[in-house]
Design a protein around this motif. Structure first.
Motif, short mmCIF file in Angstrom:
data_model
loop_
_atom_site.label_atom_id
_atom_site.label_comp_id
_atom_site.label_asym_id
_atom_site.label_seq_id
_atom_site.Cartn_x
_atom_site.Cartn_y
_atom_site.Cartn_z
N ARG A 149 29.82 33.75 46.97
CA ARG A 149 30.89 33.12 46.20
C ARG A 149 31.46 34.09 45.17
N GLU A 181 34.21 25.89 43.66
CA GLU A 181 35.13 26.59 44.55
C GLU A 181 36.41 25.78 44.68
N SER A 186 36.51 29.26 38.23
CA SER A 186 35.30 28.67 38.78
C SER A 186 34.44 27.93 37.76
N THR A 235 35.28 35.42 45.24
CA THR A 235 36.15 35.09 44.11
C THR A 235 36.80 36.33 43.53
#
Length: 607
Positions: free
Chosen positions: A431, A191, A462, A435
């Protein structure tokens, strides 16, 4: 390449803190083995360790320009590949230069353009500028985050450094990893902005931090933009070739010996061919290195590698005429606990790539005996769609990070930890959602094109940062500067906006890259399928790793708590040839984790 550190404190006298600055700077010796320096003032102290690459005599840091209103001081790591053009422009604007280094160009660029200097830089860089005219600090990181930069906010300022170990060397910073940090470690998803250690964060790629008495302000100066692509395939291929040629040409500039990392795959072979042509024009010969292993001749193909690298690398060498060396490693070197200790210390973290990190470190250590700079093909798979899962309809329909299943041996994690306290499945789902939500939609884009754009976006933002960090840490551990021409942000931006139908126009991976360089390569190399980073097939290596894990189990080492003890115990009793890849990966992880726990003695807070 270099290591940088700094401490800004607006409510104390830092002239009394030189010993702390020296301790922080000393952690960066591997990054800068050639020289070191510090600069001290009441509210700002800067440290620097130098690896001399351009202007060996000049370019000493921290570099200072005295102005009537106060000093402007910079500690800088990286390369500005357009420094010659910028220097010419600054001279036209009245600036005079004392050195021929890119460091001075960047510093004087700041004097001319202020914060907007970021918009002028092409390269890989991380820097801190203390502006004594206004008592403020500028922290700046390159567009793709090739060079690392970490920051830790204090009550009256900040600490910063190229690596987290520089910040951990400060007596006020505790080595604590909380739940979020540990989830990122075990999840294999980077991240942007996270730094694992509690209280620390990265300066995000393409981002500037401005620190003054009012606090910390963040300014994003570059990000991947979504835009329509108007060029046809032929024009696109030609433009990619032009961008590659320009990037490689710029990155061949050095005042020290330079080489190329050659695997015999499409990416490294393309860079080798482009670089060799340019160097030949200049009357120089390209030098190449390939990693190989002392192992039986009967290569065994698997899901990651369908063929050995060496024959393809040799074809490239013969085709373009490089001075070539094979670096051969054996299982004793790879399994040496001291090598693993050095590697984990370089990364500051566990859960890396295990054996792959060890071999990369040993490769770079051998190369450093001959060269100070190396060019690498990092970024091609993420940019051009090179991984097999890009082309799997089943994976394309799954809303998750496709590399996680390959890298994270979740079957052998301690179940209550992975599924309970850390909730890795929930973490990864969130996540992914967070994203892709950052990615604007393109009008008229169908569902499949949108999904593939998401795939490309998450790989660049990522996955690629993890690989860039790995390459930076392993190379800088031996004082080798590795440059990554395919990570030129102009090229990445251009290719990102090509539609997926064009990225895979011939039904293959990396169609655009292959078309752009096919004329320069042997046909067998141009047509070679994707092959992963090489790992040893020596069963003696697996057996030695098993033995070391068995010792951890016998010693009841703390690292074992994070894994399924019963599954590990069963695995160490298996015959080496019977072990599956995720079991081998788990062995690597538990060994890395044990070293990290011993070295850093972190406090881990998972609740």
């Amino acid at each position: 390449m270099c290591g940088i550190v700094g401490w800004i404190a607006f409510q104390r006298d830092l002239t009394r803190e030189r010993s702390t600055l020296d301790a922080m700077t000393a952690t960066m010796v591997c990054r800068g083995p050639d020289a070191g320096g510090t600069w001290v003032s009441p509210h700002a102290v800067l440290g620097h360790r130098r690896l001399s690459v351009i202007d060996l005599e000049g370019g000493v840091q921290p570099m200072t320009v005295d102005t009537p209103d106060g000093p402007v001081v910079m500690t800088y790591s990286g390369e500005a590949y357009n420094f010659r053009e910028l220097r010419d422009e600054l001279r036209r604007r009245g600036h005079e230069f004392r050195t021929s280094s890119d460091t001075e160009v960047v510093l004087r660029g700041y004097l001319e353009w202020g914060e907007a200097v970021a918009d002028h830089l092409l390269g890989m860089f991380a820097l801190g500028i203390w502006d004594g005219r206004t008592d403020r600090l500028i922290l700046l990181r390159d567009q793709l985050g090739i060079k690392p930069l970490y920051v830790y906010e204090t009550e009256d300022g900040v600490l910063f450094g190229s690596e987290t170990k520089a910040i951990l060397a400060h007596p006020a910073v505790e080595a604590v990893v909380d739940r979020d940090g540990f989830r990122e470690l075990m999840g294999y998803v980077k991240e942007p902005g996270q730094a694992t250690w509690k209280g620390m964060r990265e300066v995000k790629p393409g981002t500037m931090l401005i620190v003054d008495r009012g606090g910390v302000r963040e300014r994003v100066y570059w990000r991947l933009e979504v835009d329509e692509h108007h060029d046809d395939t032929e024009t696109t291929v030609r433009r990619i070739r032009e961008l590659l040629e320009d990037s490689v040409s710029r990155q061949l500039v050095a005042d020290v010996p330079l080489c190329l990392l050659l695997s015999g795959g499409l990416d490294s072979s393309a860079l080798t061919a482009l670089a060799a042509r340019k160097l030949t024009e200049e009357g120089r010969q390209a030098r190449t290195f390939t990693v190989d292993f002392e192992q039986p001749d009967d290569f065994r193909a698997d899901e990651l590698r369908g063929s050995p690298d060496a024959p393809f690398a040799r074809e490239v060498v013969d085709h373009v005429g490089t001075l070539h060396s094979d670096i051969k490693l054996d299982h004793r070197e790879l399994a040496d606990p001291e090598v693993r200790r050095t590697v984990v210390a370089a990364r500051d973290l566990p859960f890396g790539f295990g054996e792959g990190d060890n071999s990369l470190y040993l490769l770079f250590k051998a190369i450093r005996e001959h060269s100070t700079v190396a060019l690498s093909g990092e970024g091609a798979d993420e940019t051009f769609g090179g991984y097999p899962w890009f082309h799997s309809p089943a994976v394309q329909q799954t809303a998750t990070f496709p590399w996680v299943k390959r890298l994270a041996p979740t079957r052998l994690y301690e179940p209550e930890l992975a599924l309970g306290a850390l909730d890795l499945p929930g973490y990864l789902a969130q996540r992914w959602s967070d994203t892709v939500a950052q990615l604007p939609s393109l009008p008229g884009e169908d569902a499949h094109e949108r999904r593939m754009r998401e795939f490309c976006f998450v790989h660049v933002t990522s996955a690629l940062p993890t690989l860039l960090d790995r390459k930076d840490r392993m190379s800088m551990a031996v004082g080798l500067e590795v440059r990554v021409p395919i990570c030129d942000h102009r090229l990445v931006q251009y290719v990102f906006n090509t539609p997926w139908s064009m990225k895979a126009f011939d039904g293959r991976e990396k169609s655009l890259l292959r078309a752009a360089v096919r004329d320069m390569l042997p046909a067998s190399v141009a047509e070679r399928p994707k092959a992963g980073y090489p790992l040893t097939q020596e069963l003696d290596y697996v057996g030695e790793v098993q033995r070391q894990v068995g010792e951890l189990l016998s010693d009841d080492h703390r690292a074992v708590e994070f894994f399924d003890r019963a599954a590990l115990t069963e695995a160490v009793r298996e015959k080496p040839e019977a072990l599956e890849r995720d079991t081998r990966d788990a062995f690597e992880q538990v060994l890395d984790l044990s070293v990290w726990l011993d070295l850093y003695r972190p406090t881990i807070k998972l609740s």
